[in-house]
Design an enzyme around this catalytic site. Sequence first.
Site, short mmCIF file in Angstrom:
data_model
loop_
_atom_site.label_atom_id
_atom_site.label_comp_id
_atom_site.label_asym_id
_atom_site.label_seq_id
_atom_site.Cartn_x
_atom_site.Cartn_y
_atom_site.Cartn_z
N LEU A 66 7.91 28.19 58.40
CA LEU A 66 7.93 28.75 59.75
C LEU A 66 8.19 27.68 60.80
O LEU A 66 8.47 27.99 61.95
CB LEU A 66 6.58 29.43 60.04
CG LEU A 66 6.24 30.58 59.09
CD1 LEU A 66 4.76 30.94 59.18
CD2 LEU A 66 7.09 31.81 59.41
N LYS A 67 8.10 26.39 60.41
CA LYS A 67 8.21 25.29 61.37
C LYS A 67 7.38 25.62 62.62
O LYS A 67 7.83 25.49 63.75
CB LYS A 67 9.66 25.03 61.77
CG LYS A 67 10.57 24.52 60.67
CD LYS A 67 10.43 23.03 60.46
CE LYS A 67 11.51 22.44 59.56
NZ LYS A 67 11.90 23.20 58.40
N LEU A 68 6.15 26.04 62.39
CA LEU A 68 5.24 26.43 63.48
C LEU A 68 5.12 25.28 64.47
O LEU A 68 4.91 24.13 64.07
CB LEU A 68 3.86 26.75 62.91
CG LEU A 68 3.75 27.99 62.02
CD1 LEU A 68 2.38 28.00 61.34
CD2 LEU A 68 3.97 29.25 62.82
N SER A 122 14.87 15.51 58.41
CA SER A 122 15.99 14.93 57.68
C SER A 122 17.20 14.55 58.54
O SER A 122 18.07 13.81 58.10
CB SER A 122 16.45 15.90 56.59
OG SER A 122 16.80 17.15 57.15
N GLY A 178 21.40 16.84 48.78
CA GLY A 178 22.58 17.68 48.57
C GLY A 178 23.49 17.67 49.79
O GLY A 178 23.96 16.61 50.20
N GLN A 180 23.04 17.65 52.87
CA GLN A 180 22.71 16.73 53.96
C GLN A 180 22.85 15.25 53.58
O GLN A 180 22.64 14.37 54.42
CB GLN A 180 21.29 16.98 54.47
CG GLN A 180 21.16 18.24 55.31
CD GLN A 180 19.72 18.40 55.81
OE1 GLN A 180 19.24 17.62 56.61
NE2 GLN A 180 19.04 19.41 55.31
N ARG A 199 21.40 24.78 49.85
CA ARG A 199 22.73 25.32 49.61
C ARG A 199 23.34 24.92 48.26
O ARG A 199 24.04 25.73 47.66
CB ARG A 199 23.66 24.90 50.76
CG ARG A 199 23.32 25.65 52.04
CD ARG A 199 23.95 25.03 53.28
NE ARG A 199 23.15 23.94 53.83
CZ ARG A 199 23.40 23.31 54.97
NH1 ARG A 199 24.45 23.65 55.69
NH2 ARG A 199 22.62 22.34 55.40
#
Lengths: 227, 227
Positions: A66-68, A122, A178, A180, A199
């Site tokens: 959720l990246k709260l 990242s 991957g 990124q 991905r």
Amino acid sequence: MKASPIIVAIDGPVLGSCQGLVKIMTDLGDEVVGFKVGIPFIIQCGLESLAAARSRIRNGLLIADLKLADIGDIMVRVVSLVKDYVDAVIAHSFVGYKGALDKVSEKLKEWNIKLILVASMSHEGSRELYDRNLDSIMDVVKKANPWGVVAPATRPDIISLVRNALGADVKILAPGVGTQGARPGDAICAGADYEIIGRSITESPDPKKAVELIALEQEEALMRCRR
Amino acid sequence: MKASPIIVAIDGPVLGSCQGLVKIMTDLGDEVVGFKVGIPFIIQCGLESLAAARSRIRNGLLIADLKLADIGDIMVRVVSLVKDYVDAVIAHSFVGYKGALDKVSEKLKEWNIKLILVASMSHEGSRELYDRNLDSIMDVVKKANPWGVVAPATRPDIISLVRNALGADVKILAPGVGTQGARPGDAICAGADYEIIGRSITESPDPKKAVELIALEQEEALMRCRR
């Protein structure tokens, strides 16, 4: 068979459908450590798809990414909506402890849900604020006492710093492998427990095969770095 | 009648239903500057409720308070899901510019959606990291060039600093009024354009009356501070 130290990022249907993503989770449930389901999946596919995934994954961890990043009351309210379907949720550390992560941490304990905190990200912009505040971020993390933290596979030096700061008991999950740019195994060599990969697996015509190849790369990297 | 400088926070149905919240937005559409719809509303009520709100609000701004805090690609993907229904979205500054807000800022321009960035938050923990990094946060904000920023009504000194740093052209939206402790008008006196008010309005038995009383308090505060 032991599950590979991979957490598959499920960010919402770009290719394929919501059912297709639930199928990927069902098919890979025994092959990987778990799945990280993002906000696009939750908004596009709805809570019913999350419930479907929950009922079909036998062993893997199901993490709501959720990246709260809100005041405590609102973060708790968002988690309350997914709490019956997931094993863990991801929140940001930079919102601080008082009136924010204190409330989340307490409520998650009550609900028996694991807390995962972002320690760094990242992308390049994570150097602008997150990494420059790593010491304060580690203080917030220690207070909130999470099950795990997120640290970037794209910057293994940060993973090592986080591991040194938090010790061996906290799980480190590393995104950025991957598409990124980080190679499978690099983050684990730097001290991470699991690599988050999206991905390269979900957009592969054969996700199971993709997992096998990545797991092999991870093992080869580990053989090199632990020599 | 001129709309009051209030943005109503719609955080999801605690009392009442999704339809009830859409009704509140419909009824107040001409009385306030706009509405800030949070993640709980979007997850619980779905995009169809957001579309319903959109079609019934004639003049007010509709803001998706997504508190975006991810890598650029994911933030853009989340916004793409709501872009047909909202005038603006809220993202965090803390994720930095490169690979994050640069992509969001560019895409929102293309979609003709306003960007609002969090400069600081209303809870106590915002002092731990956000406020200690205010200079760097202002640098990120200037690069991303948003329509508006969020700064806390609970700490008027921060609002003044943000206003000085960004000049008169950027809108300042101030949360924390009412339940969280700030009095109506205080943030505007400190330099904010709009005050974000949630529960005092949405949980009132008569939301329209609640808006009238708050607007009156704002005017009285303004008369005091501009004397």
